[in-house]
Design a protein around this motif. Structure first.
Motif, PDB file in Angstrom:
ATOM      1  N   UNK A  84      -7.688  21.259  24.736  1.00  0.00           N
ATOM      2  CA  UNK A  84      -8.041  19.894  25.125  1.00  0.00           C
ATOM      3  C   UNK A  84      -6.947  19.373  26.042  1.00  0.00           C
ATOM      4  N   UNK A  85      -7.358  18.846  27.242  1.00  0.00           N
ATOM      5  CA  UNK A  85      -6.369  18.309  28.183  1.00  0.00           C
ATOM      6  C   UNK A  85      -6.447  16.790  28.191  1.00  0.00           C
ATOM      7  N   UNK A  86      -5.279  16.174  28.074  1.00  0.00           N
ATOM      8  CA  UNK A  86      -5.182  14.709  28.028  1.00  0.00           C
ATOM      9  C   UNK A  86      -4.242  14.233  29.137  1.00  0.00           C
ATOM     10  N   UNK A  87      -4.569  13.116  29.750  1.00  0.00           N
ATOM     11  CA  UNK A  87      -3.699  12.532  30.766  1.00  0.00           C
ATOM     12  C   UNK A  87      -2.472  11.890  30.120  1.00  0.00           C
ATOM     13  N   UNK A  88      -1.282  12.226  30.613  1.00  0.00           N
ATOM     14  CA  UNK A  88      -0.041  11.653  30.078  1.00  0.00           C
ATOM     15  C   UNK A  88       0.231  10.347  30.827  1.00  0.00           C
ATOM     16  N   UNK A  89       0.160   9.228  30.114  1.00  0.00           N
ATOM     17  CA  UNK A  89       0.247   7.917  30.746  1.00  0.00           C
ATOM     18  C   UNK A  89       1.553   7.171  30.430  1.00  0.00           C
ATOM     19  N   UNK A  90       2.422   7.773  29.574  1.00  0.00           N
ATOM     20  CA  UNK A  90       3.659   7.065  29.221  1.00  0.00           C
ATOM     21  C   UNK A  90       4.702   8.080  28.792  1.00  0.00           C
ATOM     22  N   UNK A  91       5.968   7.677  28.892  1.00  0.00           N
ATOM     23  CA  UNK A  91       7.100   8.491  28.422  1.00  0.00           C
ATOM     24  C   UNK A  91       7.982   7.556  27.589  1.00  0.00           C
ATOM     25  N   UNK A  92       8.117   7.850  26.285  1.00  0.00           N
ATOM     26  CA  UNK A  92       8.754   6.905  25.367  1.00  0.00           C
ATOM     27  C   UNK A  92       9.993   7.532  24.724  1.00  0.00           C
ATOM     28  N   UNK A  93      11.179   7.307  25.300  1.00  0.00           N
ATOM     29  CA  UNK A  93      12.397   7.764  24.617  1.00  0.00           C
ATOM     30  C   UNK A  93      12.750   6.817  23.469  1.00  0.00           C
ATOM     31  N   UNK A 132       0.491  20.574  32.646  1.00  0.00           N
ATOM     32  CA  UNK A 132       0.072  20.877  34.001  1.00  0.00           C
ATOM     33  C   UNK A 132      -0.069  19.552  34.742  1.00  0.00           C
ATOM     34  N   UNK A 133      -0.347  19.667  36.037  1.00  0.00           N
ATOM     35  CA  UNK A 133      -0.622  18.488  36.845  1.00  0.00           C
ATOM     36  C   UNK A 133      -1.952  18.707  37.557  1.00  0.00           C
ATOM     37  N   UNK A 134      -2.855  17.708  37.446  1.00  0.00           N
ATOM     38  CA  UNK A 134      -4.185  17.812  38.042  1.00  0.00           C
ATOM     39  C   UNK A 134      -4.422  16.592  38.927  1.00  0.00           C
ATOM     40  N   UNK A 135      -4.567  16.853  40.239  1.00  0.00           N
ATOM     41  CA  UNK A 135      -4.763  15.770  41.203  1.00  0.00           C
ATOM     42  C   UNK A 135      -3.646  14.720  41.110  1.00  0.00           C
ATOM     43  N   UNK A 136      -2.420  15.235  40.925  1.00  0.00           N
ATOM     44  CA  UNK A 136      -1.270  14.347  40.870  1.00  0.00           C
ATOM     45  C   UNK A 136      -1.067  13.654  39.542  1.00  0.00           C
ATOM     46  N   UNK A 139      -0.726  16.222  32.822  1.00  0.00           N
ATOM     47  CA  UNK A 139      -1.589  16.395  31.653  1.00  0.00           C
ATOM     48  C   UNK A 139      -0.883  17.258  30.608  1.00  0.00           C
ATOM     49  N   UNK A 140      -1.304  17.068  29.356  1.00  0.00           N
ATOM     50  CA  UNK A 140      -0.816  17.899  28.263  1.00  0.00           C
ATOM     51  C   UNK A 140      -2.007  18.613  27.643  1.00  0.00           C
ATOM     52  N   UNK A 141      -1.829  19.910  27.380  1.00  0.00           N
ATOM     53  CA  UNK A 141      -2.869  20.687  26.737  1.00  0.00           C
ATOM     54  C   UNK A 141      -2.542  20.939  25.280  1.00  0.00           C
TER      55      UNK A 141
END
Length: 420
Positions: A84-93, A132-136, A139-141
């Motif tokens: 399942x591929x999901x768009x990564x929309x945030x980075x939370x340290x 991976x990166x899809x169309x800029x 994504x995380x699988x």
């Protein structure tokens, strides 16, 4: 079995049982007033007030590992073997606030301990993903399904807002400091430490720094009592040694009782011609709490009250003085600090060696604890006479030998008082 002894007409001594003598002293060991100390000064102090949680802990849903915060339902299709591929929309340290909500089809890169964003209900560990990166768009699988709540510590899991976290009367230790710091309590309400005046009596006493002289001994009891008072949480005030002079002792004791919360003396409580503390207490017999205890060593232990303050006169013999402090002074000092359990704990253990001494009084035998086979054994000190000093340092408990015992054999179960 109760011990009964007729009144000693010459010296007015009648032996009390240890617990009765303890209760007489504890009646005057009321809790002192409270004060506030900084957090770093609180270890070893007794908490004055209950501490309730001002907010839940954790205060937010917290990630349990490095990975990706996701909506768990999005991973259900992984059961069929696909990724399942999901768009990564945030980075939370750690320490950052999520920029928005996670919705189906999206995920957020997250670090251990960071706040889980709204909408996400699970965290997939980093090792179970690929990227991976899809169309800029990053994504995380995810290759395996994950259950809701996995790797997320929910808000308030440990403590809810308003919960009691520390109770008044608790002795503050390192773990308590962590709790206080977690809730932002930088000033801690504690009970004031009792000030304890300590002096010795006897013309034979030399200061620790003095060279030995014929017929003299160095004053070892006062430094020992100073250490014991500190260990119990009190503030010792050392008043030196008093020669065998009744008038001098009277004035010093009176001054000390007017100034300090408790006064402890060592020596001068027997029945000899120069035992001035016994004479001093007998001058005002109406204020005497007791002047004999059914115990060995230290049966001559004496206590009186003046102006609501306790004068505890311990034996001059080191072993008796040490045991008398543990039985009578320590619980009083702890009670003045509001301790919920002022008395030292009693354990049931196995006697490790025969003990043959018999007595008409309860005997408190210095001993050491060992665990040779996983069971707790108490081994009596070879020398436990009241005048013996060296075995104090090797003892971590006191074996309680009741008066009805006519000697104890190894392997018998016995009660011990566990020393600090």
């Amino acid at each position: 079995m109760a011990n009964r002894e007729p009144m000693d007409n010459k010296f007015g001594r009648k032996a009390l049982q240890v617990k009765e003598a303890q209760m007489k002293i504890m009646a005057y060991a009321a809790r002192l007033e409270s004060e506030t100390v900084p957090l770093e000064a609180a270890p070893g102090r007794y908490l004055a007030d209950n501490v309730a949680a001002p907010h839940p802990f954790p205060a937010f849903n917290r990630s349990g590992m490095d990975g990706y915060a996701v909506v768990s339902a999005d991973t259900a299709n992984c059961r069929e073997g696909g990724t399942v591929w999901l768009n990564v929309v945030d980075n939370i340290p750690c320490g950052s606030v999520p920029s928005g909500e996670i919705i189906s089809g999206t995920a957020a890169r997250i670090m251990t301990g960071a706040q889980v964003p709204e909408g996400a209900d699970a965290v997939v560990m980093l090792e179970a993903t690929e990227t991976r990166e899809l169309n800029g768009v990053p994504q995380v699988g995810i290759r395996k399904p994950i259950l809701s709540g996995r790797n997320v510590t929910p808000r308030g899991l440990e403590i809810s807002e308003g919960d009691l976290v520390l109770a008044a009367g608790r002795k503050i230790a390192a773990g308590d400091i962590a709790v206080l710091a977690t809730f932002g309590i930088s000033d801690v309400p504690v009970i004031r430490r009792p000030k304890v005046g300590v002096f010795a009596t006897g013309s034979e006493l030399l200061d620790v720094k003095e060279p030995l002289q014929p017929g003299k001994i160095r004053n070892s009891n006062s430094p020992m009592l100073e250490a014991l008072v500190r260990e119990a949480g009190g503030e010792p005030v050392m008043l030196g040694a008093i020669a065998d002079d009744l008038d001098l002792a009277r004035s010093k004791v009176q001054m000390a009782l007017e100034t300090y919360d408790l006064v402890i003396t060592t020596g001068g409580v027997s029945v000899g011609d120069y035992d001035i503390m016994g004479d001093l207490v007998r001058e005002e017999a109406g204020d005497m709490l007791f002047n004999k205890v059914a115990m060995r060593p230290g049966s001559v232990t004496t206590a009186a009250v003046r102006g609501g303050k306790v004068l505890l006169a311990l034996s001059g013999n080191p072993g008796a003085s040490y045991i008398g402090f543990q039985l009578f002074a320590r619980p009083a000092i702890a009670s003045m600090q509001g301790a919920t359990e002022p008395f030292l704990p009693e354990w049931t253990v196995i006697l490790g060696a025969d003990y043959s001494k018999v007595n008409n009084y309860t005997r408190f035998v210095r001993a050491r604890l060992e665990l040779p086979d996983g069971n707790v054994y108490a081994y009596p000190a070879a020398l436990d006479a009241s005048s013996v000093m060296v075995t104090i340092k090797d003892s971590d408990c006191l074996i309680i030998v009741p008066p009805e015992e006519r000697g104890l054999t190894a392997g018998t179960k016995v009660q011990v008082i566990k020393l600090p």
